[in-house]
Motif scaffolding. Sequence first.
Motif, PDB file in Angstrom:
ATOM      1  N   ALA A 298       0.708  -1.153   0.057  1.00 40.21           N
ATOM      2  CA  ALA A 298       0.007   0.044  -0.056  1.00 40.21           C
ATOM      3  C   ALA A 298       1.008   1.362   0.009  1.00 40.21           C
ATOM      4  N   LEU A 299       1.822   1.169   0.768  1.00 44.48           N
ATOM      5  CA  LEU A 299       2.912   2.286   0.793  1.00 44.48           C
ATOM      6  C   LEU A 299       3.526   2.416  -0.673  1.00 44.48           C
ATOM      7  N   ARG A 300       3.852   1.423  -1.313  1.00 46.23           N
ATOM      8  CA  ARG A 300       4.364   1.554  -2.467  1.00 46.23           C
ATOM      9  C   ARG A 300       3.482   2.080  -3.631  1.00 46.23           C
ATOM     10  N   VAL A 301       2.353   1.764  -3.682  1.00 47.80           N
ATOM     11  CA  VAL A 301       1.328   2.216  -4.688  1.00 47.80           C
ATOM     12  C   VAL A 301       0.902   3.730  -4.316  1.00 47.80           C
ATOM     13  N   GLN A 302       0.645   3.997  -3.223  1.00 50.34           N
ATOM     14  CA  GLN A 302       0.201   5.298  -2.826  1.00 50.34           C
ATOM     15  C   GLN A 302       1.170   6.429  -2.691  1.00 50.34           C
ATOM     16  N   GLU A 303       2.615   6.315  -2.620  1.00 54.18           N
ATOM     17  CA  GLU A 303       3.482   7.278  -2.231  1.00 54.18           C
ATOM     18  C   GLU A 303       3.728   8.234  -3.356  1.00 54.18           C
ATOM     19  N   LEU A 304       3.945   7.732  -4.564  1.00 53.05           N
ATOM     20  CA  LEU A 304       3.848   8.702  -5.742  1.00 53.05           C
ATOM     21  C   LEU A 304       3.367   8.340  -6.893  1.00 53.05           C
ATOM     22  N   SER A 305       2.813   9.029  -7.403  1.00 56.28           N
ATOM     23  CA  SER A 305       1.851   8.979  -8.664  1.00 56.28           C
ATOM     24  C   SER A 305       2.094  10.176  -9.572  1.00 56.28           C
ATOM     25  N   PHE A 306       1.867   9.984 -10.913  1.00 57.41           N
ATOM     26  CA  PHE A 306       1.783  10.874 -11.881  1.00 57.41           C
ATOM     27  C   PHE A 306       0.433  11.483 -12.183  1.00 57.41           C
ATOM     28  N   VAL A 307      -0.581  10.545 -12.449  1.00 57.58           N
ATOM     29  CA  VAL A 307      -2.005  10.954 -12.619  1.00 57.58           C
ATOM     30  C   VAL A 307      -2.590  10.111 -11.583  1.00 57.58           C
ATOM     31  N   ARG A 308      -3.219  10.897 -10.551  1.00 55.05           N
ATOM     32  CA  ARG A 308      -3.720  10.401  -9.342  1.00 55.05           C
ATOM     33  C   ARG A 308      -5.270  10.841  -9.277  1.00 55.05           C
ATOM     34  N   ALA A 335      17.632   0.046  -9.579  1.00 54.81           N
ATOM     35  CA  ALA A 335      18.500  -1.121  -9.794  1.00 54.81           C
ATOM     36  C   ALA A 335      19.901  -1.029  -8.445  1.00 54.81           C
ATOM     37  N   LYS A 336      20.197   0.287  -8.320  1.00 55.63           N
ATOM     38  CA  LYS A 336      21.138   0.369  -7.237  1.00 55.63           C
ATOM     39  C   LYS A 336      20.561   0.605  -5.802  1.00 55.63           C
ATOM     40  N   GLN A 337      19.326   0.836  -5.900  1.00 50.07           N
ATOM     41  CA  GLN A 337      18.740   0.976  -4.332  1.00 50.07           C
ATOM     42  C   GLN A 337      17.261   0.730  -4.467  1.00 50.07           C
ATOM     43  N   PRO A 338      16.777  -0.710  -4.676  1.00 50.98           N
ATOM     44  CA  PRO A 338      15.671  -0.983  -4.770  1.00 50.98           C
ATOM     45  C   PRO A 338      14.449  -0.496  -3.986  1.00 50.98           C
ATOM     46  N   GLU A 339      14.963  -0.076  -2.768  1.00 49.92           N
ATOM     47  CA  GLU A 339      13.942   0.518  -1.760  1.00 49.92           C
ATOM     48  C   GLU A 339      13.533   2.008  -1.936  1.00 49.92           C
ATOM     49  N   LEU A 340      13.935   2.469  -2.928  1.00 48.40           N
ATOM     50  CA  LEU A 340      13.607   3.781  -3.593  1.00 48.40           C
ATOM     51  C   LEU A 340      12.298   3.837  -4.198  1.00 48.40           C
ATOM     52  N   PHE A 341      11.403   4.806  -3.608  1.00 48.40           N
ATOM     53  CA  PHE A 341       9.996   5.078  -4.308  1.00 48.40           C
ATOM     54  C   PHE A 341      10.390   5.554  -5.504  1.00 48.40           C
ATOM     55  N   ALA A 342       9.383   4.999  -6.580  1.00 50.26           N
ATOM     56  CA  ALA A 342       9.173   5.540  -7.761  1.00 50.26           C
ATOM     57  C   ALA A 342       7.695   5.853  -8.330  1.00 50.26           C
ATOM     58  N   PRO A 343       7.281   6.684  -8.966  1.00 48.85           N
ATOM     59  CA  PRO A 343       5.827   7.105  -9.304  1.00 48.85           C
ATOM     60  C   PRO A 343       5.130   6.108 -10.091  1.00 48.85           C
ATOM     61  N   VAL A 344       4.008   5.863  -9.584  1.00 46.75           N
ATOM     62  CA  VAL A 344       3.141   5.077 -10.501  1.00 46.75           C
ATOM     63  C   VAL A 344       2.437   5.942 -11.605  1.00 46.75           C
TER      64      VAL A 344
END
Length: 605
Positions: A298-308, A335-344
């Motif tokens: 839930a944290l992964r999918v809700q933290e960052l997004s482009f169109v929300r 690839a270097k830091q897998p725990e980094l958040f990235a936007p949906v």
Amino acid sequence: LSPGASSVLKHRHETVRGYIDNTMLANNHEQARTSCAVRFMLVLMLSEIDTAVLGLIPQVPDVVKHPKGAATIRPEKPGKTSAQAPSAFLHHRMNVRQEHPHDHHLRLELESANTTKGVAPASTSRPQIQDGTPNPDSPPSAETTHSHHPRSQDLGLWLKDPCSEVRSKISVARREGRKSLQQKVDNEKPDSIFQIPGVFDVRTFGAVGDGKTNDTTAILRAAHAAKAFGTGVVLLPRKGVYLSWPLVLSGMNNTAMCIEGVLLMPDKPQWPPAPCPTITAPCATRRLAASLVPSMEALRVQELSFVRVQRSSGFVLGGRGCIKGLGGKWWSARAKQPELFAPVLVLLLECHSCKLLTLRLRSSPFYHLVLAKSTDAEVHGLDIRTRKSSRNTDGISLYQSQGVRITDCNVSTGDDNLVLKEGTRDVLAERCYFRDGHGASIGSLGEANSTGSVRDVVLRNCTFVRTDNAARIKTWQGGHGEVRNITFEGIRLDQVSHPVTVNQLYCPRSQHPAPCLPGATAVQVSSVSFRKWSGTYSGSNAPLDFRCDPVKPCLDLLLEDIDLRPAEEGHAKASKAVCANAFGSVVGRVRPDSCLVTGTQAIAN
């Protein structure tokens, strides 16, 4: 009616003509307004008669006022269409205007009809800009932007695909040369701006569409106006590239966003700083510990997004255009830091009866489309593509959602093509084409001893080409919950590495570098059916692989009419299935031979 129209109606709709003669043609507008039967039969008539007949019906003036304040039904002039083409339901696109305070019940009937279908009545309140997105100063209201009454409803827009309706109206306007009176268009503009009631072109609000200028404010202003209108459509026209910072659209009830051009997200260096950069940061662990979010997923999918899009009912996101992410730098960083958040790329959060139609989604930094905590959604005709080497770029991801239908989608990604995660149920996916990627997955479930369940899922008549898996179920040791009542039917394979995989011992190094220890419990997998599979598999892996947890074995598995063959000769070792703690039954011919524990042996266990 004219003699030509009457002759056709007499042949096809004698009863309908009687209703109309006794009411509308007798100018008894009060009776016509209050008679549900007349309105219903009129709809049936117009859905059946030829386009040529529609052209013979006299046009009602733009504004007609009656002494008793009857509602005005005002059909547009039909465009020049082929007489052989069947008329669309409500092809004339009736506009209903409220001419008298006592006639408000007609509008309420329309809203009530929407409510019975699970669509909330249109909201007329001004939308709020949230979560730090740019707030436009004094956005223009619908009343000042369009002369059309803000409460009028174009019924044709909400029958199927509003974006298709908008394209049709623009085509008619282009042929008739009706250009917008609001703004003169330079020759350098990609397309003319047409004045169409209820359609809010982002260029009218200042969007440039050159791929370099920040058009965020213009898009948000158009969204404000569409929401204030009640059933408005935000239009990003063709040929334009609209660069935008993250968009948060809240409460977009019964509205739509039609992307005919390209909606472009900024590159990673320009992305706004994340308040919580990684899933292992103290800010994230505190939120998990305090149960502010139910799980790490839930944290992964809700933290960052482009169109929300959040807390919306009846919203449609569609068009023939593209939502494009610039994922390359995000993939390298993760690839270097897998725990980094990235936007949906696109997130629908807490939405009801929403649709995503015919768009192209490209190169997302993370998951492409996520439906989270949403109900009764329709996903149709999406084309999702990204590089096979991209990381964690799931195509369609469902999280805590129910009542979702996915049809005719083409998905090629670097991760799961389709994935159903915790809390998802009542899902139908059919006629989809999956290429590359990891196939269709359920899970992972039970990470970090959490609870997760997926049930009541049907995936049928789908094709998998060169994917790592076709059907895969993955759960962590020590988790809680269940995977139950799942059907994979009518599946066609072309060189798939692992056609069937059920893994209750899931523990990828990318998410858990240390070895996973056996747990005292496990997510229960039961009532899973694989029916009518055919095609080829590649590599030396087992085509049927069931690795179940001894704590809670897999139960009631079914293999029926399975015909899987090696794509190339020399793979004799791969022709055997692999089973551990897997119980079920076999019906019909199964190739390769099943290894499920069946019959009395399964009952004894």
